[in-house]
Structures are given as C-alpha cells and as structure tokens.
Write a protein that holds these residues in place. Structure first.
Motif, PDB file in Angstrom:
ATOM      1  N   GLU A 114      50.291 -10.829   0.280  1.00  0.00           N
ATOM      2  CA  GLU A 114      50.277 -10.802   1.650  1.00  0.00           C
ATOM      3  C   GLU A 114      48.807 -11.429   2.078  1.00  0.00           C
ATOM      4  OE1 GLU A 114      51.406 -10.447   5.724  1.00  0.00           O
ATOM      5  OE2 GLU A 114      52.487  -9.916   4.057  1.00  0.00           O
ATOM      6  N   LEU A 115      48.678 -12.341   2.940  1.00  0.00           N
ATOM      7  CA  LEU A 115      47.197 -12.754   3.233  1.00  0.00           C
ATOM      8  C   LEU A 115      46.772 -11.704   4.288  1.00  0.00           C
ATOM      9  CD1 LEU A 115      44.950 -14.928   2.876  1.00  0.00           C
ATOM     10  CD2 LEU A 115      46.042 -16.006   4.656  1.00  0.00           C
ATOM     11  N   PRO A 116      45.773 -11.042   4.163  1.00  0.00           N
ATOM     12  CA  PRO A 116      45.382 -10.077   5.115  1.00  0.00           C
ATOM     13  C   PRO A 116      44.929 -10.752   6.427  1.00  0.00           C
ATOM     14  CG  PRO A 116      44.414  -9.653   3.086  1.00  0.00           C
ATOM     15  CD  PRO A 116      45.037 -11.151   2.961  1.00  0.00           C
ATOM     16  N   VAL A 117      45.184 -10.048   7.524  1.00  0.00           N
ATOM     17  CA  VAL A 117      44.588 -10.497   8.764  1.00  0.00           C
ATOM     18  C   VAL A 117      43.123 -10.641   8.740  1.00  0.00           C
ATOM     19  CG1 VAL A 117      44.583  -9.947  11.306  1.00  0.00           C
ATOM     20  CG2 VAL A 117      46.654  -9.306   9.917  1.00  0.00           C
ATOM     21  N   GLY A 118      42.673 -11.568   9.276  1.00  0.00           N
ATOM     22  CA  GLY A 118      41.165 -11.608   9.511  1.00  0.00           C
ATOM     23  C   GLY A 118      40.850 -12.431   7.943  1.00  0.00           C
ATOM     24  N   ARG A 119      41.407 -13.044   7.286  1.00  0.00           N
ATOM     25  CA  ARG A 119      41.123 -13.430   5.899  1.00  0.00           C
ATOM     26  C   ARG A 119      41.477 -15.034   5.873  1.00  0.00           C
ATOM     27  NH1 ARG A 119      39.114 -10.007   2.046  1.00  0.00           N
ATOM     28  NH2 ARG A 119      38.304 -11.660   1.060  1.00  0.00           N
ATOM     29  N   SER A 120      41.172 -15.640   4.782  1.00  0.00           N
ATOM     30  CA  SER A 120      41.620 -16.943   4.730  1.00  0.00           C
ATOM     31  C   SER A 120      41.744 -17.379   3.264  1.00  0.00           C
ATOM     32  CB  SER A 120      40.619 -18.075   5.282  1.00  0.00           C
ATOM     33  OG  SER A 120      39.338 -18.133   4.576  1.00  0.00           O
ATOM     34  N   ILE A 121      42.371 -18.559   2.739  1.00  0.00           N
ATOM     35  CA  ILE A 121      42.589 -18.910   1.400  1.00  0.00           C
ATOM     36  C   ILE A 121      42.191 -20.363   1.374  1.00  0.00           C
ATOM     37  CG2 ILE A 121      45.153 -18.954   1.769  1.00  0.00           C
ATOM     38  CD1 ILE A 121      45.418 -18.471  -1.324  1.00  0.00           C
ATOM     39  N   GLY A 122      41.631 -20.904   0.453  1.00  0.00           N
ATOM     40  CA  GLY A 122      41.176 -22.284   0.467  1.00  0.00           C
ATOM     41  C   GLY A 122      41.554 -22.759  -0.791  1.00  0.00           C
ATOM     42  N   ILE A 123      42.511 -23.507  -1.194  1.00  0.00           N
ATOM     43  CA  ILE A 123      42.917 -24.442  -2.388  1.00  0.00           C
ATOM     44  C   ILE A 123      42.979 -25.920  -2.250  1.00  0.00           C
ATOM     45  CG2 ILE A 123      44.576 -24.571  -4.179  1.00  0.00           C
ATOM     46  CD1 ILE A 123      45.640 -21.596  -3.503  1.00  0.00           C
ATOM     47  N   TYR A 124      42.505 -26.589  -3.113  1.00  0.00           N
ATOM     48  CA  TYR A 124      42.496 -28.003  -3.165  1.00  0.00           C
ATOM     49  C   TYR A 124      41.557 -28.337  -1.747  1.00  0.00           C
ATOM     50  CZ  TYR A 124      45.894 -27.940  -6.814  1.00  0.00           C
ATOM     51  OH  TYR A 124      46.899 -27.579  -7.825  1.00  0.00           O
ATOM     52  N   ASP A 125      42.290 -29.137  -0.893  1.00  0.00           N
ATOM     53  CA  ASP A 125      41.625 -29.272   0.336  1.00  0.00           C
ATOM     54  C   ASP A 125      42.511 -28.769   1.583  1.00  0.00           C
ATOM     55  OD1 ASP A 125      43.706 -31.161  -0.225  1.00  0.00           O
ATOM     56  OD2 ASP A 125      42.457 -32.992   0.309  1.00  0.00           O
ATOM     57  N   VAL A 126      42.988 -27.582   1.325  1.00  0.00           N
ATOM     58  CA  VAL A 126      43.770 -27.114   2.293  1.00  0.00           C
ATOM     59  C   VAL A 126      43.245 -25.765   2.574  1.00  0.00           C
ATOM     60  CG1 VAL A 126      46.026 -25.742   2.713  1.00  0.00           C
ATOM     61  CG2 VAL A 126      46.295 -27.832   1.580  1.00  0.00           C
ATOM     62  N   VAL A 127      42.812 -25.375   3.789  1.00  0.00           N
ATOM     63  CA  VAL A 127      42.511 -24.077   4.137  1.00  0.00           C
ATOM     64  C   VAL A 127      43.389 -23.311   5.101  1.00  0.00           C
ATOM     65  CG1 VAL A 127      40.554 -22.693   5.192  1.00  0.00           C
ATOM     66  CG2 VAL A 127      40.155 -24.526   3.854  1.00  0.00           C
ATOM     67  N   CYS A 128      43.889 -22.106   4.825  1.00  0.00           N
ATOM     68  CA  CYS A 128      44.895 -21.420   5.844  1.00  0.00           C
ATOM     69  C   CYS A 128      44.219 -19.882   6.112  1.00  0.00           C
ATOM     70  CB  CYS A 128      46.027 -21.264   5.057  1.00  0.00           C
ATOM     71  SG  CYS A 128      47.331 -22.755   4.917  1.00  0.00           S
ATOM     72  N   ALA A 129      44.802 -19.449   7.205  1.00  0.00           N
ATOM     73  CA  ALA A 129      44.153 -18.068   7.517  1.00  0.00           C
ATOM     74  C   ALA A 129      45.207 -17.374   8.325  1.00  0.00           C
ATOM     75  CB  ALA A 129      42.837 -18.270   8.506  1.00  0.00           C
ATOM     76  N   GLN A 130      45.028 -16.188   8.438  1.00  0.00           N
ATOM     77  CA  GLN A 130      45.826 -15.317   9.264  1.00  0.00           C
ATOM     78  C   GLN A 130      44.696 -14.820  10.320  1.00  0.00           C
ATOM     79  OE1 GLN A 130      49.360 -12.128   9.985  1.00  0.00           O
ATOM     80  NE2 GLN A 130      48.281 -12.226   7.702  1.00  0.00           N
ATOM     81  N   PRO A 131      44.547 -15.491  11.390  1.00  0.00           N
ATOM     82  CA  PRO A 131      43.328 -14.951  12.371  1.00  0.00           C
ATOM     83  C   PRO A 131      43.697 -13.906  12.992  1.00  0.00           C
ATOM     84  CG  PRO A 131      44.640 -17.195  13.077  1.00  0.00           C
ATOM     85  CD  PRO A 131      45.005 -17.011  11.786  1.00  0.00           C
ATOM     86  N   ARG A 132      44.847 -13.455  13.376  1.00  0.00           N
ATOM     87  CA  ARG A 132      45.405 -12.278  13.975  1.00  0.00           C
ATOM     88  C   ARG A 132      46.614 -11.957  13.536  1.00  0.00           C
ATOM     89  NH1 ARG A 132      44.509 -16.059  17.922  1.00  0.00           N
ATOM     90  NH2 ARG A 132      46.381 -16.619  19.302  1.00  0.00           N
ATOM     91  N   ALA A 133      47.352 -10.766  13.670  1.00  0.00           N
ATOM     92  CA  ALA A 133      48.660 -10.454  13.289  1.00  0.00           C
ATOM     93  C   ALA A 133      49.699 -11.425  14.131  1.00  0.00           C
ATOM     94  CB  ALA A 133      49.087  -9.126  13.892  1.00  0.00           C
ATOM     95  N   ALA A 134      50.647 -11.869  13.553  1.00  0.00           N
ATOM     96  CA  ALA A 134      51.503 -13.072  13.807  1.00  0.00           C
ATOM     97  C   ALA A 134      50.993 -14.311  14.118  1.00  0.00           C
ATOM     98  CB  ALA A 134      52.450 -12.642  15.191  1.00  0.00           C
ATOM     99  N   VAL A 135      50.232 -14.849  13.650  1.00  0.00           N
ATOM    100  CA  VAL A 135      49.409 -15.942  13.568  1.00  0.00           C
ATOM    101  C   VAL A 135      49.076 -16.405  12.333  1.00  0.00           C
ATOM    102  CG1 VAL A 135      47.786 -17.741  14.474  1.00  0.00           C
ATOM    103  CG2 VAL A 135      48.767 -15.718  15.971  1.00  0.00           C
ATOM    104  N   VAL A 136      49.402 -17.826  11.946  1.00  0.00           N
ATOM    105  CA  VAL A 136      48.961 -18.664  10.801  1.00  0.00           C
ATOM    106  C   VAL A 136      48.485 -19.777  11.263  1.00  0.00           C
ATOM    107  CG1 VAL A 136      49.881 -19.371   8.395  1.00  0.00           C
ATOM    108  CG2 VAL A 136      50.600 -17.422   9.302  1.00  0.00           C
ATOM    109  N   SER A 137      47.298 -20.231  10.552  1.00  0.00           N
ATOM    110  CA  SER A 137      46.647 -21.644  10.827  1.00  0.00           C
ATOM    111  C   SER A 137      46.484 -22.162   9.408  1.00  0.00           C
ATOM    112  CB  SER A 137      45.689 -21.405  11.698  1.00  0.00           C
ATOM    113  OG  SER A 137      44.553 -20.537  11.158  1.00  0.00           O
ATOM    114  N   CYS A 138      46.625 -23.478   9.303  1.00  0.00           N
ATOM    115  CA  CYS A 138      46.495 -24.120   8.194  1.00  0.00           C
ATOM    116  C   CYS A 138      45.758 -25.677   8.511  1.00  0.00           C
ATOM    117  CB  CYS A 138      47.679 -24.508   7.361  1.00  0.00           C
ATOM    118  SG  CYS A 138      48.236 -23.005   6.487  1.00  0.00           S
ATOM    119  N   SER A 139      44.900 -26.164   7.664  1.00  0.00           N
ATOM    120  CA  SER A 139      44.220 -27.531   7.982  1.00  0.00           C
ATOM    121  C   SER A 139      44.102 -28.265   6.666  1.00  0.00           C
ATOM    122  CB  SER A 139      42.941 -27.226   8.659  1.00  0.00           C
ATOM    123  OG  SER A 139      42.395 -28.295   8.651  1.00  0.00           O
TER     124      SER A 139
END
Length: 175
Positions: A114-139
């Motif tokens: 599980e990616l914790p709320v308020g944390r991000s993960i970066g691999i290659y040139d992708v960054v994803c986060a769970q900025p708050r519960a029930a939301v995922v953002s990736c770029s």
C-alpha cells in the motif's frame, strides 16, 4: 523542485498558477521504491502499489504508469487508466487502444504494498502519490492523471481524446 516545475507545466488554466496540490509532488515524501518492484521475471521489472482502491503499476518501459480500478466518470467498460511519456492518459477498455496489450496486474504473484496517504513513489520518469485518502495522482513528462472512485482529471497536450468531466463534478482544487 524539478517535479514542482514539471507539475506547473501541467496546469492548463494560467501559466503562473501553482499546480493543484494533487500534482505538487514536492509535498509528498518518497517511499523506498525498491520495496514496490517485483523482481519476478514474468513481471518484466514493473513496480506495483495499491492506493485509494486502485492497483497501479509503473514500468515495464520508462514513463509508463497504469492504474486498475473503477472511476464513476470513466466511460462504461473502463478497467483503468494508462499513460506513458508520449501518449495518454487514456482509459483502458477491453477493446480500446491499449487492450489487449496492457496488463494492469502482475503477470506473476506479487503482493503489492500500500502506498501510504501523503507519500509518493518515483521510478524512472514517473511519480505517483496518494495525496489524500481515495485519491491517486501520477505524472510523466507533461502528462498526468488524478483519479478517485468518484471522478477523474486528465492533463495532457491538446488533442488527447479522453475528456475530463464537467468542473462541477471535480473537487475545487482541480476545477
């Protein structure tokens, strides 16, 4: 800082406006990405995480990210969303552009953390986060998506075919 600059390039409304908090990845400390990578040969070096009811994968190619799950504002039959550094974001449907070539889940057994709320993960040139519960953002390189079970918002150059929902269906930070 680089991700803040990249995220500000995604905001289509006003060039000088700050990125929405869902895409300001500098606010979300990174997790140790090694924990999320499947080293099973059949998973092709992809990383996997669970967040907000979605099952997401990063890789097999640089810039590729996909999340499996239901979004109320997605077209009927959508199984998830996909983007890479030069295409998307797009909805993944059984007969769409990415199907059947995209695997949204691991090909071999892997217990995605599980990616914790308020944390991000970066691999290659992708960054994803769970900025708050029930939301995922990736770029990835000027393209992004923000998803929740209730709504979605896509950021891409003009001409991407998968439209955003009406502004009144989005949270205020994404209108």
């Amino acid at each position: 800082m680089a991700m803040l600059v990249a995220a500000s390039a995604l905001a289509p409304a006003v060039a000088s406006a700050a990125p929405p908090p869902e895409l300001d990845f500098s606010k979300y400390p990174r997790v140790d990405a090694n924990r999320y990578v499947s080293y099973n040969y059949d998973n092709n070096g992809r990383a996997f995480f669970r967040a907000a009811g979605f099952y997401c994968s990063i890789g097999q190619y640089p810039g590729r990210v996909a999340c499996k799950g239901s979004v109320a504002t997605a077209p009927h039959g959508s199984q998830g969303v996909l983007l890479n550094n030069s295409q998307g974001p797009w909805w993944v449907t059984p007969t769409g552009t990415a199907a059947p070539n995209i695997s949204l889940l691991p090909n071999a057994r892997f217990a995605a953390p599980e990616l914790p709320v308020g944390r991000s993960i970066g691999i290659y040139d992708v960054v994803c986060a769970q900025p708050r519960a029930a939301v995922v953002s990736c770029s990835s390189r000027g393209r992004a998506f923000v998803i929740s079970p209730k709504w979605h918002k896509f950021y891409a150059p003009a001409g991407v075919r998968d439209a955003n929902p009406p502004a009144d269906r989005l949270p205020p930070s994404l209108r």
